[in-house]
Design an enzyme around this catalytic site. Structure first.
Site, PDB file in Angstrom:
ATOM      1  NE  ARG A   1     -32.213  67.367  53.359  1.00 16.82           N
ATOM      2  CZ  ARG A   1     -31.725  68.926  53.363  1.00 16.82           C
ATOM      3  NH1 ARG A   1     -32.217  69.647  52.404  1.00 16.82           N
ATOM      4  NH2 ARG A   1     -31.100  69.458  54.445  1.00 16.82           N
TER       5      ARG A   1
ATOM      6  CE  LYS B   1     -34.506  58.952  42.979  1.00 16.34           C
ATOM      7  NZ  LYS B   1     -33.894  58.102  42.102  1.00 16.34           N
TER       8      LYS B   1
ATOM      9  CG  ASP C   1     -25.977  51.076  39.828  1.00 16.77           C
ATOM     10  OD1 ASP C   1     -25.926  49.940  40.525  1.00 16.77           O
ATOM     11  OD2 ASP C   1     -26.036  52.311  40.545  1.00 16.77           O
TER      12      ASP C   1
ATOM     13  N   GLY D   1     -28.359  62.086  52.096  1.00 11.89           N
ATOM     14  CA  GLY D   1     -27.034  61.866  51.915  1.00 11.89           C
ATOM     15  C   GLY D   1     -25.914  63.006  52.212  1.00 11.89           C
ATOM     16  CB  THR D   2     -22.686  63.759  51.527  1.00 16.70           C
ATOM     17  OG1 THR D   2     -22.350  62.612  51.910  1.00 16.70           O
ATOM     18  CG2 THR D   2     -21.825  64.846  51.612  1.00 16.70           C
TER      19      THR D   2
END
Length: 569
Positions: free
Chosen positions: A305, A326, A427, A301-302
């Site tokens: 990873r 992660k 979530d 992502g931004t």
């Protein structure tokens, strides 16, 4: 071009129809149709292997990374548009481009395609000309068979008319009655082609609008007005072949008390935790960074990873196990690092076959923290479902409705365990689940999900990205979360399963979601989803949290439905 390395049966019964359509439209598209066949074969063969790779989350089925397109300069030269024309992009076939009638100007004597693949793909090349009076058999600058280049390469196709003595002025005319090409017929067919292209583009726009629009469905008043004692759904007037008339809410509960014995209302206000405090909470599961070896990047992502990693056993260096790792990039802020560590601890200390809690961390000074979780070789559930949707036309037996219901049962079991332990997930979604090659599903935390799935989260002006499309009404309006709000999210997750990873409420503005739900509207029933299964989803979306089923009831209901599906098949 025919595939030489696996999965040629992916075309099924569609191959003759696609061939016929290519013959009618343009001999120049035969080359691209051959490439299409290769991609189909690769998709079919790759599905049988564990779907993890470098381009997605915990990831789905890998592909060869094939791209075939006309560059912007070539498209401008042919039709005057400043755009690239992709026929195959990252293994995804552009059927609209394949169906487009490409009118080649008379002064053009060659076409130039750009192609490359990330992994090895072998090809065989051949051409067929329907009208020899319009065009000779094509010539290319590559051999008749070989391997698609790994780097960007140009494939040149010569376009030569047999009636032209000058090679530099070759002409192409498509005449369905085999009349020798003339200027008048050329102008006529160019005009017809332009008209057809305009009509086809309008059809494409209408089709896209149709696919991305969700019919607003109003829940039946009997569901929204019924109490928990009335069950998940009213008995249907039609003969049901899956569920019994008695409903899961009348089933024997896990505890003797009524209502939600473990109901806890929590505000979604994460306390301001410092990085030092976050590290202190995971200090007891910290390990030496030297024991971890990073391999492929599964998703990026931004600032975050996810790697496929190897963890060496502390006592025996010869023993190792695979893990998800992660971590964050060098430019990640302290707040982002703290959030990753804090959210990774959501399921810590919990043990259930359908949960995937944090295993270890690396928090050494001077290095970005790492979070380690047990490895599941088919990776992220959402990406897996979407990959199944891509290959669905080739292999409709790849994932069955019974398999999808079995996945839902496993998620419900994991959430039932969390509910009994008074843990609120907040979530729950397909993106926060993982799956292995035995179709075992496990629920994970949501660490890095906002970064890796940015389109699933929205900020409603309160400087907090939230999964708006998965949230219950009380969570959207009052920021309140409970086991009942997790049930709501489970209903949306079940919808994701039945649609193979589609995004819910995709046509609704996130700022309008609360009003949309208050008015009684919900996402539409998925195609091929049985009415009984959709009724289970609808009950999860009752406005009153007390009227929603409990997870144990959902487990029992879905288990009975799964058994009935097996008996029916």
């Amino acid at each position: 071009m025919l595939p030489t390395g696996g999965g040629g049966g992916g075309w099924g019964g569609q191959e003759p129809r696609l061939w016929d359509r290519a013959r009618r439209r343009s001999p120049l598209l035969l080359l691209l149709l051959f490439l299409l066949h290769t991609v189909r074969g690769q998709e079919s063969s790759s599905f049988s292997s564990p779907p993890y790779g470098k381009d997605g989350g915990y990831h789905g089925v890998p592909g060869p990374g094939l791209n075939v397109y006309m560059s912007e300069g070539e498209v401008r030269r042919l039709i005057g548009l400043d755009a690239e024309l992709y026929y195959v992009r990252n293994d995804i076939i552009n059927y609209y481009a394949l169906s487009f009638n490409l009118m080649v100007p008379s002064e053009i004597n060659s076409l130039h395609f750009t192609w490359h693949a990330k992994s090895k793909i072998e090809y065989k090349l051949g051409f067929q000309v329907d009208n020899p009076l319009a065009m000779d058999t094509s010539q290319t600058n590559i051999s008749g068979q070989g391997e698609i280049p790994r780097s960007l390469s140009e494939l040149e196709q010569e376009v030569k008319s047999p009636t032209s003595s000058d090679k530099n002025s070759s002409k192409i005319n498509f005449d369905p009655v085999n009349v020798a090409p003339t200027t008048s017929t050329r102008v006529f067919y160019i005009s017809v082609g332009v008209c057809c292209a305009v009509i086809f583009l309008v059809a494409i726009i209408l089709a896209v609008l149709h696919l991305h629009s969700m019919k607003r469905v109003e829940l039946d008043d009997s569901i929204s007005d019924s109490g928990s004692s009335q069950g998940l759904s009213q008995p249907s007037t039609q003969t049901t072949q899956y569920l019994r008339a008695d409903t899961p809410n009348n089933a024997t509960p896990v505890t003797s008390s009524s209502g939600y014995p473990t109901l806890r209302i929590e505000k979604n206000d994460l306390k301001s935790v410092t990085l030092m405090e976050a590290k202190a909470k995971v200090k007891d599961i910290a390990i030496c960074r030297e024991r971890v070896t990073l391999k492929d990047v599964l998703q990026e992502g931004t600032f975050g990873r996810i790697f496929h990693g190897i963890l060496i056993d502390e006592k025996d260096p010869n023993k190792e196990k695979q893990v998800f790792v992660k971590t964050v990039k060098e430019h990640a802020s302290e707040v982002q690092v703290t959030m990753m560590l804090t959210e990774s601890c959501k399921l810590r200390g919990l043990h259930h076959r359908n949960l995937l809690p944090i295993g270890h961390v690396c928090i050494e000074e001077g290095e970005k923290p790492m979070v380690l979780l047990p490895y599941m070789n088919w990776g992220n559930l959402k990406l897996f479902l979407r990959q199944c949707k891509l290959v669905e036309a080739n292999n409709p037996q790849a994932i069955s409705q019974q398999d999808l219901v079995h996945m839902a049962i496993q998620i419900a079991c994991g959430m039932s365990y969390l509910s009994r332990r008074e843990v609120i997930h907040k979530d729950l979604a397909a993106r926060n689940c993982v799956i292995d090659d035995t179709l075992q599903v496990k629920i994970t935390d949501n660490a890095l999900s906002r970064d890796l799935f940015p389109m699933d989260y929205h900020c409603l002006g309160d400087n907090e990205n939230r999964p708006v499309r998965w949230m219950a009404l009380e969570s959207l309006v009052n920021n309140e979360f409970s086991s009942a709000s997790d049930v709501w999210a489970f209903g949306v997750t079940l919808w994701e399963l039945m649609t193979l990873g589609q995004t819910p409420y995709v046509d609704i503005d996130p700022f309008e979601m609360a009003a949309y739900l208050k008015d009684g509207y919900r996402i539409a029933q998925p195609i091929n989803c049985p009415d009984e299964l959709f009724a289970v989803m609808a009950c999860c979306w009752a406005l009153d949290p007390e009227e929603r089923p409990k997870f144990q009831q959902l487990v029992q209901c879905l288990t009975e439905f799964h058994a009935a599906l097996g008996a029916y098949v």
